[in-house]
Design an enzyme around this catalytic site. Structure first.
Site, PDB file in Angstrom:
ATOM      1  N   SER A  88      55.918  51.069  89.306  1.00  0.00           N
ATOM      2  CA  SER A  88      56.483  50.233  88.407  1.00  0.00           C
ATOM      3  C   SER A  88      55.492  50.419  87.352  1.00  0.00           C
ATOM      4  O   SER A  88      55.373  49.796  85.970  1.00  0.00           O
ATOM      5  CB  SER A  88      56.995  48.817  88.741  1.00  0.00           C
ATOM      6  N   LYS A  91      55.944  51.239  84.094  1.00  0.00           N
ATOM      7  CA  LYS A  91      56.787  50.584  82.824  1.00  0.00           C
ATOM      8  C   LYS A  91      56.234  49.905  81.505  1.00  0.00           C
ATOM      9  O   LYS A  91      56.646  49.539  79.903  1.00  0.00           O
ATOM     10  CB  LYS A  91      56.935  49.264  83.690  1.00  0.00           C
ATOM     11  N   TYR A 215      64.751  56.253  84.142  1.00  0.00           N
ATOM     12  CA  TYR A 215      64.019  55.056  85.261  1.00  0.00           C
ATOM     13  C   TYR A 215      63.923  55.850  86.406  1.00  0.00           C
ATOM     14  O   TYR A 215      62.088  55.681  86.534  1.00  0.00           O
ATOM     15  CB  TYR A 215      64.760  54.166  85.599  1.00  0.00           C
ATOM     16  N   TYR A 267      55.259  40.572  89.457  1.00  0.00           N
ATOM     17  CA  TYR A 267      57.013  39.990  89.516  1.00  0.00           C
ATOM     18  C   TYR A 267      56.098  38.781  90.388  1.00  0.00           C
ATOM     19  O   TYR A 267      56.094  38.101  88.973  1.00  0.00           O
ATOM     20  CB  TYR A 267      57.839  41.132  90.629  1.00  0.00           C
ATOM     21  N   VAL A 285      55.231  50.045  93.641  1.00  0.00           N
ATOM     22  CA  VAL A 285      55.097  49.806  94.750  1.00  0.00           C
ATOM     23  C   VAL A 285      54.605  51.226  95.920  1.00  0.00           C
ATOM     24  O   VAL A 285      54.708  50.962  96.987  1.00  0.00           O
ATOM     25  CB  VAL A 285      56.903  50.075  95.474  1.00  0.00           C
TER      26      VAL A 285
HETATM   27  N1  GLN Z   1      61.036  52.471  91.418  1.00  0.00           N
HETATM   28  C1  GLN Z   1      60.504  51.983  91.924  1.00  0.00           C
HETATM   29  C2  GLN Z   1      62.078  50.821  91.963  1.00  0.00           C
HETATM   30  O1  GLN Z   1      63.215  50.968  91.535  1.00  0.00           O
HETATM   31  C3  GLN Z   1      59.483  50.703  91.152  1.00  0.00           C
HETATM   32  C4  GLN Z   1      59.485  49.367  92.159  1.00  0.00           C
HETATM   33  C5  GLN Z   1      58.233  48.931  91.552  1.00  0.00           C
HETATM   34  O2  GLN Z   1      56.911  49.575  91.182  1.00  0.00           O
HETATM   35  N2  GLN Z   1      57.891  47.771  91.598  1.00  0.00           N
HETATM   36  O3  GLN Z   1      62.796  49.760  92.963  1.00  0.00           O
END
Ligand code: GLN
Length: 333
Positions: A88, A91, A215, A267, A285
């Site tokens: 993420s 992003k 994505y 988050y 993650v």
């Molecule tokens: N690619 C992961 C997902 O869509 C990204 C989530 C993350 O890094 N928090 O679940």
């Protein structure tokens, strides 16, 4: 032992006096070394993400940290040159690109509020008519991918994102880990649900599987702490790459991206990260975190074990300690 070297420079040399010399550099070098040594010893490392099977194979003992200062120093400690899945954290870069493509029109399709919910939550989407709370939860990032698809094949959009990150880090060796992308696609049922749900509200212009293809691939970009901290430089330096002086985004946009990172980058753990660390950050993650000390440095840390909110457990603790040692906070006088 952290390495000290000059950041790679693209194009013209930086103008002398462009960034004030960081007087704390010896302290920073020492702080990185201490934090890395302490983290290497800790047993409470959290759990490696297992819902993406390929990520569950990563050794939880890994720990890397890197700082790139606005005056061009690159300091690292631990496994700072080992590539990991940025997930993420990507992003931040897709948001930057999409804002460059469509400007503030983006905010008609994605909100700017912390979600207070897990990154892959679907519950708010129904109440809020398919408009995701912010661009850093999965639903918001899938809309951003849909925006980046405009006028492109998925392959081209993915290539554009990768090239942008390579450009920011000044490193053409950064790649997408296709096994991670395939692993996530194979198990990404929630993300398919989110994308289909948003499509039903008319908030995706392309087929859900196309937006998800973009994505999954940008989440699967692999970078080291060193590369990540280099890629984040522009956010620590008012939108300019401090090595070249070239503008990536306006100063206002850099501030706004930083505000999104502070309020939404972790988050439902964003408030706690702001409270404990006090700087904008974005987690993934894969166990990485990009942290920005405006006017001073771009930081990257990696420890694969996660806390209950899906943020790197030791990565958060390491940044908290580093910020304290260096007296770094956007709230410091
Ligand atoms: N690619 C992961 C997902 O869509 C990204 C989530 C993350 O890094 N928090 O679940």
């Amino acid at each position: 032992m952290p390495e000290l070297e000059q950041a790679p420079q693209r194009g013209q040399a930086p103008q002398l006096g462009q960034a004030p010399q960081l007087e704390q550099a010896p302290q920073l070098e020492q702080a990185l070394r201490e934090v890395a040594a302490e983290m290497a010893e800790r047993a409470d490392r959290g759990d490696v993400a297992s819902y993406i099977p390929q990520l569950s194979k990563i050794d939880p003992k890994k720990f890397g940290i890197a700082a790139v200062t606005n005056d061009g120093r690159v300091l690292t400690a631990g496994d700072a040159d080992e590539a990991f899945s940025i997930q993420s954290i990507s992003k931040v870069f897709t948001l930057t690109l999409a804002l460059g493509n469509v400007g503030d029109a983006l905010w008609q399709r994605v909100g700017r509020e912390p979600s207070g919910n897990p990154f892959n939550s679907i519950v708010q989407l129904e109440h809020e008519n398919g408009i995701p709370r912010n661009p850093f939860i999965n639903a918001g990032a899938i809309v951003v991918s849909d925006i980046l698809l405009a006028g492109h094949q998925p392959r081209e959009a993915i290539g554009e994102i990768l090239r942008f990150i390579q450009f920011l880090a000044d490193d053409d060796t950064i790649i997408i880990d296709r096994e991670v992308a395939a692993s996530e696609r194979a198990t990404g049922f929630r993300n398919f649900a989110l994308a289909n749900y948003m499509k039903s509200f008319g908030n995706l212009n392309h087929a859900p599987e196309l937006a998800l293809g973009v994505y999954f691939h940008h989440c699967a970009i692999a970078m080291s702490c060193r590369q990540l901290a280099l890629a984040g430089r522009f956010l620590a330096n008012g939108g300019n790459n401090p090595a070249t002086g070239h503008s990536v985004v306006s100063a206002e946009r850099a501030r706004r991206i930083g505000a999104m990172m502070l309020t939404c980058g972790h988050y439902d753990g964003s408030g706690d990260f702001a409270f404990r660390v006090g700087i904008p950050g974005k987690s993934g993650v894969g166990g990485g975190i990009l942290g920005i000390v405006p006017g001073v440095a771009s930081l990257a840390v990696w420890s694969p074990g996660l806390n209950a909110n899906g943020n790197s457990r030791l990565g958060s603790i390491a940044l908290e300690k580093l910020a304290k040692m260096m007296n770094w906070s956007i709230f410091a006088p």
